[in-house]
Design a protein around this motif. Structure first.
Motif, PDB file in Angstrom:
ATOM      1  N   HIS A 266       0.785  -1.231  -0.070  1.00 34.80           N
ATOM      2  CA  HIS A 266      -0.265  -0.073  -0.043  1.00 34.80           C
ATOM      3  C   HIS A 266       0.889   1.183  -0.160  1.00 34.80           C
ATOM      4  O   HIS A 266       0.641   2.183  -0.685  1.00 34.80           O
ATOM      5  CB  HIS A 266      -0.967   0.160   1.171  1.00 34.80           C
ATOM      6  CG  HIS A 266      -2.028   1.205   1.335  1.00 34.80           C
ATOM      7  ND1 HIS A 266      -1.696   1.980   2.178  1.00 34.80           N
ATOM      8  CD2 HIS A 266      -2.949   1.537   0.328  1.00 34.80           C
ATOM      9  CE1 HIS A 266      -2.563   3.165   1.951  1.00 34.80           C
ATOM     10  NE2 HIS A 266      -3.369   2.866   1.112  1.00 34.80           N
ATOM     11  N   GLU A 267       1.742   1.358   0.771  1.00 35.23           N
ATOM     12  CA  GLU A 267       2.528   2.517   1.170  1.00 35.23           C
ATOM     13  C   GLU A 267       3.399   2.816  -0.138  1.00 35.23           C
ATOM     14  O   GLU A 267       3.796   3.936  -0.680  1.00 35.23           O
ATOM     15  CB  GLU A 267       3.454   2.558   2.183  1.00 35.23           C
ATOM     16  CG  GLU A 267       2.730   2.966   3.490  1.00 35.23           C
ATOM     17  CD  GLU A 267       2.146   4.527   3.288  1.00 35.23           C
ATOM     18  OE1 GLU A 267       1.087   4.494   3.835  1.00 35.23           O
ATOM     19  OE2 GLU A 267       2.913   5.324   2.959  1.00 35.23           O
TER      20      GLU A 267
ATOM     21  N   PHE B 246       1.389   4.072  -3.119  1.00 28.70           N
ATOM     22  CA  PHE B 246       1.266   5.467  -2.584  1.00 28.70           C
ATOM     23  C   PHE B 246       2.350   6.337  -3.222  1.00 28.70           C
ATOM     24  O   PHE B 246       1.879   7.299  -3.965  1.00 28.70           O
ATOM     25  CB  PHE B 246       0.654   5.686  -1.233  1.00 28.70           C
ATOM     26  CG  PHE B 246       0.471   7.183  -0.806  1.00 28.70           C
ATOM     27  CD1 PHE B 246      -0.782   7.593  -1.167  1.00 28.70           C
ATOM     28  CD2 PHE B 246       1.246   7.987  -0.273  1.00 28.70           C
ATOM     29  CE1 PHE B 246      -1.196   8.902  -0.808  1.00 28.70           C
ATOM     30  CE2 PHE B 246       1.034   9.318  -0.230  1.00 28.70           C
ATOM     31  CZ  PHE B 246      -0.143   9.810  -0.169  1.00 28.70           C
TER      32      PHE B 246
ATOM     33  N   ARG C 171       2.217   8.805  -7.435  1.00 31.38           N
ATOM     34  CA  ARG C 171       2.600  10.179  -7.533  1.00 31.38           C
ATOM     35  C   ARG C 171       4.042  10.689  -7.924  1.00 31.38           C
ATOM     36  O   ARG C 171       4.832  11.540  -7.795  1.00 31.38           O
ATOM     37  CB  ARG C 171       2.340  10.779  -6.121  1.00 31.38           C
ATOM     38  CG  ARG C 171       2.888  10.322  -4.953  1.00 31.38           C
ATOM     39  CD  ARG C 171       2.546  11.040  -3.587  1.00 31.38           C
ATOM     40  NE  ARG C 171       1.144  11.497  -3.671  1.00 31.38           N
ATOM     41  CZ  ARG C 171      -0.006  10.675  -3.480  1.00 31.38           C
ATOM     42  NH1 ARG C 171       0.356   9.437  -3.694  1.00 31.38           N
ATOM     43  NH2 ARG C 171      -0.983  11.252  -3.193  1.00 31.38           N
TER      44      ARG C 171
ATOM     45  N   GLU D 187     -17.933   2.950   0.466  1.00 30.67           N
ATOM     46  CA  GLU D 187     -16.566   3.019   0.672  1.00 30.67           C
ATOM     47  C   GLU D 187     -15.849   1.749   1.022  1.00 30.67           C
ATOM     48  O   GLU D 187     -14.825   1.594   0.602  1.00 30.67           O
ATOM     49  CB  GLU D 187     -16.396   4.098   1.874  1.00 30.67           C
ATOM     50  CG  GLU D 187     -16.620   5.473   1.229  1.00 30.67           C
ATOM     51  CD  GLU D 187     -16.058   5.865  -0.070  1.00 30.67           C
ATOM     52  OE1 GLU D 187     -14.919   5.835  -0.135  1.00 30.67           O
ATOM     53  OE2 GLU D 187     -16.994   6.396  -0.697  1.00 30.67           O
TER      54      GLU D 187
ATOM     55  N   GLU E 135     -13.447   2.735  10.653  1.00 33.06           N
ATOM     56  CA  GLU E 135     -13.450   4.241  10.298  1.00 33.06           C
ATOM     57  C   GLU E 135     -12.725   4.723   8.978  1.00 33.06           C
ATOM     58  O   GLU E 135     -11.914   3.896   8.687  1.00 33.06           O
ATOM     59  CB  GLU E 135     -12.333   4.935  11.424  1.00 33.06           C
ATOM     60  CG  GLU E 135     -12.385   6.282  11.782  1.00 33.06           C
ATOM     61  CD  GLU E 135     -11.180   6.901  12.647  1.00 33.06           C
ATOM     62  OE1 GLU E 135     -11.156   8.095  12.789  1.00 33.06           O
ATOM     63  OE2 GLU E 135     -10.893   6.146  13.426  1.00 33.06           O
ATOM     64  N   GLU E 136     -13.308   5.666   8.407  1.00 32.30           N
ATOM     65  CA  GLU E 136     -12.780   6.100   6.903  1.00 32.30           C
ATOM     66  C   GLU E 136     -11.169   6.345   6.781  1.00 32.30           C
ATOM     67  O   GLU E 136     -10.841   7.103   7.477  1.00 32.30           O
ATOM     68  CB  GLU E 136     -13.578   7.425   6.321  1.00 32.30           C
ATOM     69  CG  GLU E 136     -13.163   7.539   5.042  1.00 32.30           C
ATOM     70  CD  GLU E 136     -14.148   8.147   4.293  1.00 32.30           C
ATOM     71  OE1 GLU E 136     -14.001   8.227   3.106  1.00 32.30           O
ATOM     72  OE2 GLU E 136     -15.299   8.508   4.634  1.00 32.30           O
TER      73      GLU E 136
ATOM     74  N   PRO F 215      -8.564   6.330   3.987  1.00 36.20           N
ATOM     75  CA  PRO F 215      -8.301   6.396   2.374  1.00 36.20           C
ATOM     76  C   PRO F 215      -7.686   5.176   1.691  1.00 36.20           C
ATOM     77  O   PRO F 215      -6.835   4.546   2.185  1.00 36.20           O
ATOM     78  CB  PRO F 215      -7.308   7.720   2.079  1.00 36.20           C
ATOM     79  CG  PRO F 215      -7.183   8.218   3.461  1.00 36.20           C
ATOM     80  CD  PRO F 215      -7.419   7.266   4.595  1.00 36.20           C
TER      81      PRO F 215
ATOM     82  N   ASN G  33      -7.264   5.191  -7.427  1.00 36.32           N
ATOM     83  CA  ASN G  33      -5.862   5.723  -7.539  1.00 36.32           C
ATOM     84  C   ASN G  33      -5.571   7.028  -6.732  1.00 36.32           C
ATOM     85  O   ASN G  33      -6.515   7.264  -6.036  1.00 36.32           O
ATOM     86  CB  ASN G  33      -5.493   5.839  -8.796  1.00 36.32           C
ATOM     87  CG  ASN G  33      -3.935   5.839  -9.138  1.00 36.32           C
ATOM     88  OD1 ASN G  33      -3.427   5.651  -8.243  1.00 36.32           O
ATOM     89  ND2 ASN G  33      -3.530   5.505 -10.500  1.00 36.32           N
ATOM     90  N   SER G  34      -4.642   7.560  -6.912  1.00 31.27           N
ATOM     91  CA  SER G  34      -4.175   8.670  -6.160  1.00 31.27           C
ATOM     92  C   SER G  34      -3.289   9.487  -7.100  1.00 31.27           C
ATOM     93  O   SER G  34      -2.665   8.907  -8.057  1.00 31.27           O
ATOM     94  CB  SER G  34      -3.544   8.066  -4.842  1.00 31.27           C
ATOM     95  OG  SER G  34      -2.879   9.137  -4.308  1.00 31.27           O
ATOM     96  N   GLY G  35      -2.735  10.812  -6.628  1.00 30.89           N
ATOM     97  CA  GLY G  35      -2.017  11.427  -7.660  1.00 30.89           C
ATOM     98  C   GLY G  35      -2.578  11.977  -8.939  1.00 30.89           C
ATOM     99  O   GLY G  35      -3.794  12.184  -8.761  1.00 30.89           O
TER     100      GLY G  35
ATOM    101  N   ARG H 130      -5.872  10.380 -10.508  1.00 32.79           N
ATOM    102  CA  ARG H 130      -6.728  10.158  -9.881  1.00 32.79           C
ATOM    103  C   ARG H 130      -8.053  10.081 -10.645  1.00 32.79           C
ATOM    104  O   ARG H 130      -8.288  10.877 -11.399  1.00 32.79           O
ATOM    105  CB  ARG H 130      -7.168  11.077  -8.799  1.00 32.79           C
ATOM    106  CG  ARG H 130      -8.341  11.120  -7.696  1.00 32.79           C
ATOM    107  CD  ARG H 130      -9.782  11.327  -8.012  1.00 32.79           C
ATOM    108  NE  ARG H 130      -9.817  12.654  -8.308  1.00 32.79           N
ATOM    109  CZ  ARG H 130     -10.634  13.214  -8.801  1.00 32.79           C
ATOM    110  NH1 ARG H 130     -11.967  12.425  -9.020  1.00 32.79           N
ATOM    111  NH2 ARG H 130     -10.958  14.783  -8.790  1.00 32.79           N
TER     112      ARG H 130
END
Lengths: 64, 410
Positions: free
Chosen positions: B68-69, B72, B76, B286, B343-344, B346, B351-353, B356
């Motif tokens: 995951h990290e 992330f 980006r 979610e 709890e929410e 992300p 995707n991200s960056g 997205r």
């Protein structure tokens, strides 16, 4: 308590506004429209939740 | 476990450290025949082969990232992991499809993305809600009296495909062709994929030519009148916009609905709980997006570099296994547990960056409206004991058949 937003790195997920629409104002394209604000009393938990929900990690909470 | 020994040494390029080689075929899933569940397979792969960045000799040879990290960080870095070439196995350069703005890198990417950001902004898509609702309601109510349906054929495909075609301004008579092309695009057969790309490009071209003779109130007309650094998009650029919207927005959303309904069949108590309190639907969505991620977008390495402990070489392909990142226990506690009370946190479903998913707000809207109508009209559903779901591994994780049954309300 303050919210500080690294606005240039917002990519428009709009998760903050989904959680706290009154606090996190978006522009017409769905990006964050502000760089930060003083959190109104009583809304600290909501602001914290919204900050944590940012997938880009660009929202920081600054405690007094 | 010495997992790399199964791979012949000569199949590994010189710059790849054999310690980082894993025997994994993205189009077959991980131990799929035994586990029988694509997402559980991704989790087990992390447990058994490790999490990080690894190289596999399958499908032309490519890296994949399932941590995951690390994902992330990687998504980006478009200067290193470019989306300019996104095919696995790699297609010949002349067949490599162009999806605007996805296959552009910053800074060129920004001006082309802006018109879509406007069209798909949270406020802009709200005016589609009523149309989506009446479509969803019609499809669901049509099957309720039958006590059974094959969900994908009855609802999962027609709903998002119709919304997309209406939005773009495509004639609905072409629905069957569209659904076939959508299916072909997910294939590991390059000839089928290439053919689908050509057909969709042609269909977009026809639509653009029609609008050249008169604009309508649809997305393609708005894109044609948009401004890219002081000029309108060219004919080919508009075709590429159409290609992007087709490939990014259809197969993904079909599977969002399908995995959601699949999960509900496993959890009758959750169905009752949400029926009694529809305000739980956003939390359901979610958790659905996290637990059942769908796209695994490929990237191409732009220059030699060190990343995540490996040497990357210019031209290497890398699969961003976003759904595996969402099942990484370092970021999500007990990640296979479907729990709408989390709890929410992300997730990477969109995707991200810089890339997205531009359609994320529309996807969430369609999911919300669908589930609102579903829980309003549909009794508690379960899997058909006589007909099993069929999964499809690949770069978009999919269920292609989902037979469900329920007791017909009297």
């Amino acid at each position: 308590m303050k919210i500080v937003i690294d606005k240039p790195n917002c990519v428009g997920h709009a998760r903050c506004a989904a959680i706290a629409p009154e606090l996190f104002l978006l522009d017409p394209e769905g990006y964050i429209a502000i760089t930060g604000f003083d959190v109104p009393e009583g809304q600290e938990a909501l602001a914290r939740r919204a900050a944590k929900a940012c997938p880009e990690r660009v929202i920081s909470v600054v405690e007094d | 476990m010495n997992v790399e020994t199964k791979v012949a040494r000569e199949a590994i390029p010189a710059h790849v450290d054999p310690a980082f080689v894993r025997d994994y075929n993205v189009f077959q899933g991980y131990r799929f025949d035994e586990i029988g569940d694509l997402h559980e397979g991704l989790f087990r792969m992390g447990e058994e082969l490790g999490r990080g960045i690894f190289w596999t000799p399958h499908n032309g040879g490519h890296w994949f990232i399932n941590d995951h990290e690390l994902l992330f960080q990687a998504v980006r870095k478009p200067d290193l992991f470019s989306s300019s070439k996104m095919t696995i196995p790699p297609m010949p350069p002349e067949q490599e499809p162009v999806f605007i703005p996805l296959t552009l890198d910053p800074p060129e990417h920004g001006p082309f993305r802006m018109p879509l950001m406007k069209a798909f902004a949270p406020d802009a898509i709200m005016k589609m809600e009523a149309g989506i609702r009446s479509l969803a309601r019609g499809l669901i109510e049509a099957v309720v009296p039958n006590g059974r349906c094959e969900f994908i054929d009855a609802i999962g495909e027609p709903l998002p495909v119709t919304v997309f075609m209406n939005m773009m301004g495509m004639p609905l008579e072409r629905m069957t062709e569209f659904r076939e092309w959508m299916f072909d695009m997910a294939s590991d057969d390059n000839a089928r994929r290439a053919n689908a790309y050509v057909r969709v490009t042609e269909a977009m071209g026809e639509l653009i030519r029609e609008r050249e003779n008169g604009r309508k109130d649809d997305l393609i007309s708005r894109l044609m009148d948009t401004d890219i650094d002081g000029r309108p998009p060219s004919f080919e650029e508009n075709q590429s916009y159409g290609m992007l919207l087709f490939t990014a927005g259809l197969d993904t959303l079909v599977n969002g609905f399908s995995f959601g309904v699949f999960e509900l069949t496993r959890q009758p108590a959750l169905q009752e709980r949400i029926k009694a309190d529809r305000s739980l639907i956003p939390a359901l969505i979610e958790e659905l997006l996290r637990r059942y991620g769908i796209p695994m977008p490929p990237r191409i390495v732009m220059h030699d570099a060190e990343f995540g402990g490996v040497h990357l070489k210019q031209g290497d392909r890398v699969v961003m296994m976003l759904p595996a990142g969402n099942l990484d226990p370092q970021s999500f506690e007990d990640p296979l547990r479907f729990d709408i009370d989390r709890e929410e946190v992300p997730h990477l479903a969109f995707n991200s960056g810089p890339h997205r998913c531009v359609g994320s707000h529309l996807a969430r809207l369609e999911l919300r409206v669908f589930f609102e109508e579903w829980f309003r009209a549909m009794p508690t559903v379960r899997l058909d004991p006589e007909d099993k779901p069929v999964y499809r591994p690949g770069l978009n994780l999919a269920i292609v058949k989902l037979p469900i049954i329920w007791d017909v309300p009297s």
